[in-house]
Motif scaffolding. Structure first.
Motif, PDB file in Angstrom:
ATOM      1  N   LEU A  80       0.816  -1.203   0.000  1.00  0.00           N
ATOM      2  CA  LEU A  80       0.000   0.000   0.000  1.00  0.00           C
ATOM      3  C   LEU A  80       0.856   1.262   0.000  1.00  0.00           C
ATOM      4  CD1 LEU A  80      -2.777  -1.082   2.529  1.00  0.00           C
ATOM      5  CD2 LEU A  80      -3.022  -0.806   0.060  1.00  0.00           C
ATOM      6  N   LYS A  81       1.971   1.225   0.697  1.00  0.00           N
ATOM      7  CA  LYS A  81       2.883   2.371   0.723  1.00  0.00           C
ATOM      8  C   LYS A  81       3.471   2.631  -0.661  1.00  0.00           C
ATOM      9  CE  LYS A  81       6.701   4.257   3.475  1.00  0.00           C
ATOM     10  NZ  LYS A  81       7.669   3.979   4.585  1.00  0.00           N
ATOM     11  N   MET A  82       3.836   1.557  -1.371  1.00  0.00           N
ATOM     12  CA  MET A  82       4.357   1.698  -2.730  1.00  0.00           C
ATOM     13  C   MET A  82       3.286   2.258  -3.661  1.00  0.00           C
ATOM     14  SD  MET A  82       6.833  -1.566  -3.491  1.00  0.00           S
ATOM     15  CE  MET A  82       5.727  -2.847  -2.903  1.00  0.00           C
ATOM     16  N   ARG A  83       2.069   1.726  -3.553  1.00  0.00           N
ATOM     17  CA  ARG A  83       0.973   2.201  -4.397  1.00  0.00           C
ATOM     18  C   ARG A  83       0.732   3.693  -4.170  1.00  0.00           C
ATOM     19  NH1 ARG A  83      -3.288  -1.920  -5.913  1.00  0.00           N
ATOM     20  NH2 ARG A  83      -4.797  -0.283  -5.432  1.00  0.00           N
ATOM     21  N   GLN A  84       0.676   4.088  -2.912  1.00  0.00           N
ATOM     22  CA  GLN A  84       0.421   5.488  -2.585  1.00  0.00           C
ATOM     23  C   GLN A  84       1.498   6.401  -3.165  1.00  0.00           C
ATOM     24  OE1 GLN A  84      -0.231   6.138   1.593  1.00  0.00           O
ATOM     25  NE2 GLN A  84      -0.061   8.347   1.449  1.00  0.00           N
ATOM     26  N   SER A  85       2.737   5.964  -3.078  1.00  0.00           N
ATOM     27  CA  SER A  85       3.856   6.763  -3.595  1.00  0.00           C
ATOM     28  C   SER A  85       3.790   6.900  -5.115  1.00  0.00           C
ATOM     29  CB  SER A  85       5.179   6.123  -3.182  1.00  0.00           C
ATOM     30  OG  SER A  85       6.274   6.827  -3.737  1.00  0.00           O
TER      31      SER A  85
END
Length: 404
Positions: free
Chosen positions: A89-94
């Protein structure tokens, strides 16, 4: 009439954790807009594992974000089981935020999930709002049962955030079919921003690619993405096995997300029936629907729009959980006389299901009972976007004149 806008840009977000509905909806809108407006560029952010399996028109492209899978119990997990969900989720958000910063869209359209998966779009919405991007939330005709949607949105404070961020809310259905926010406490400011644009009509691609339609008459059986479609296919096979009078050819599209064990089991079961042909996936479902004598489906949004667009007799066996969206749509369409419906436990009765399938090719198409229910969603969206881009161009021209 095709118009031209220089360097106009639209960014679309499709979270895509289960099935193909969100990406196919975004793609249909994008293709219609670039056909109407030359110079317009559209970029779709998608979590679909097979986003690259579809064809995209010139000036439409996609950015793939790491895939997250929605399980049947409603929980999520990373497609790559070696990566923790919070890291994915952190990668997607970035990626979403950096894409927005680089692409600099005039319009940002978010499909269905107002804040994205687990809130992953909220930071990008904040950024784009401060930079003057027009923010649009697109809602399908039916979201879920009102009590389920209300509980989910209250838990996430979603309604307040919709009011805070979004300039416009498009409902992809007509107002006399269903209100996706019925039963919820909706602020007047949110209601005022809602526009029921209508169902998104579909057409067969106009190109020189080989036809995907099989020869001869057939009934199309489709489960959409197929992640939860094994039961429907099993019941279709069982109906053919138990009723020797069911001899109409069936083309069964299993769906790319059907688990391999279930897919292989169904292929083995169906291989003994000469009237059934199975394929895993076709990236031109519009052609298959257009060529069919009737459609057996779970009744997801895109398939329903295709049934109406190509005016096909349809038999819907809706999914009942974790969302009731398909059930509500099937009940409403059945009440209007547009489709026939069986509940899953009714379809488990092979002779009852066989009788319904045999009757399907002779059923009157939806247009006989449509009562003015037209598919104008893409036309209305194009008109809205054209007005916005016209206003943007005039503002830009005014600024240029002031600086001379």
């Amino acid at each position: 009439m095709t118009r031209r806008f220089e360097d106009a840009r639209i960014l679309m977000y499709s979270h895509d954790t289960f099935g193909l509905g969100h990406l196919r909806r975004c793609r249909a809108i994008a293709h219609a807009l670039v056909e109407d407006y030359r110079g317009l560029q559209i970029l779709i952010i998608s979590g679909a594992t097979i986003a690259g399996a579809f064809d995209y028109r010139a000036r439409v492209d996609f950015v793939k974000i790491p895939s997250v899978i929605k399980l049947r119990n409603g929980e999520y997990t990373s497609l790559d089981r070696h990566i923790e969900l919070h890291e994915t989720l952190k990668m997607r958000q970035s990626i979403i935020r950096s894409t927005a910063e680089t692409f600099k869209p005039d319009i940002f359209i978010v499909d269905k999930e107002p804040m994205g998966l687990r809130g992953e779009v909220e930071e990008t919405l904040t950024y784009l709002k401060t930079h003057g991007t027009r923010l649009v939330l697109g809602l399908r005709d039916i979201m879920d049962a009102p009590h389920l949607l209300e509980a989910e949105w209250k838990r996430r404070d979603t309604m307040r955030k919709i009011e805070q961020f979004y300039d416009s809310i498009w409902v992809y259905g007509p107002p006399d079919f269903y209100d996706p926010l019925v039963g919820l406490e909706v602020p007047a400011t949110v209601r005022d921003r809602m526009n029921f644009v209508g169902f998104l009509q579909r057409g067969v691609p106009k190109d020189d690619a080989p036809s995907h339609r099989p020869e001869g008459d057939y009934i199309l059986v489709t489960t959409g993405g197929g992640g939860d479609g094994a039961d429907l296919i099993h019941d279709v096979i069982h109906a053919y096995q138990q009723d020797p009078e069911l001899t109409f050819n069936a083309l069964v599209v299993l769906g790319p997300y059907m688990p391999a064990k279930k897919r292989n089991k169904l292929i083995r079961k169906g291989s003994s029936i000469p009237f059934i042909r199975m394929i895993e996936f076709d990236n031109r479902m519009e052609e298959l629907v257009a060529g069919a004598k009737g459609v057996v489906s779970m009744g997801g949004y895109n398939t329903y729009c295709e049934i109406l667009s190509f005016d096909k007799p349809a038999l819907i066996v809706p999914r009942l959980q974790p969302r009731e969206e398909q059930l509500i749509r099937a009940q409403r369409a059945s009440a209007l006389g547009l489709v026939d419906m069986l509940l899953p436990h009714e379809a488990e009765d092979p002779l009852r299901f066989a009788a319904a399938i045999k009757a399907l090719p002779d059923r009157a198409p939806p247009s006989h009972r449509a009562n003015g229910l037209r598919l104008e969603g893409l036309v209305h969206i194009s008109e809205i976007v054209g007005d916005w881009l016209d206003h943007r161009s005039k503002q830009h021209l005014s600024i240029v004149k002031q600086t001379i």
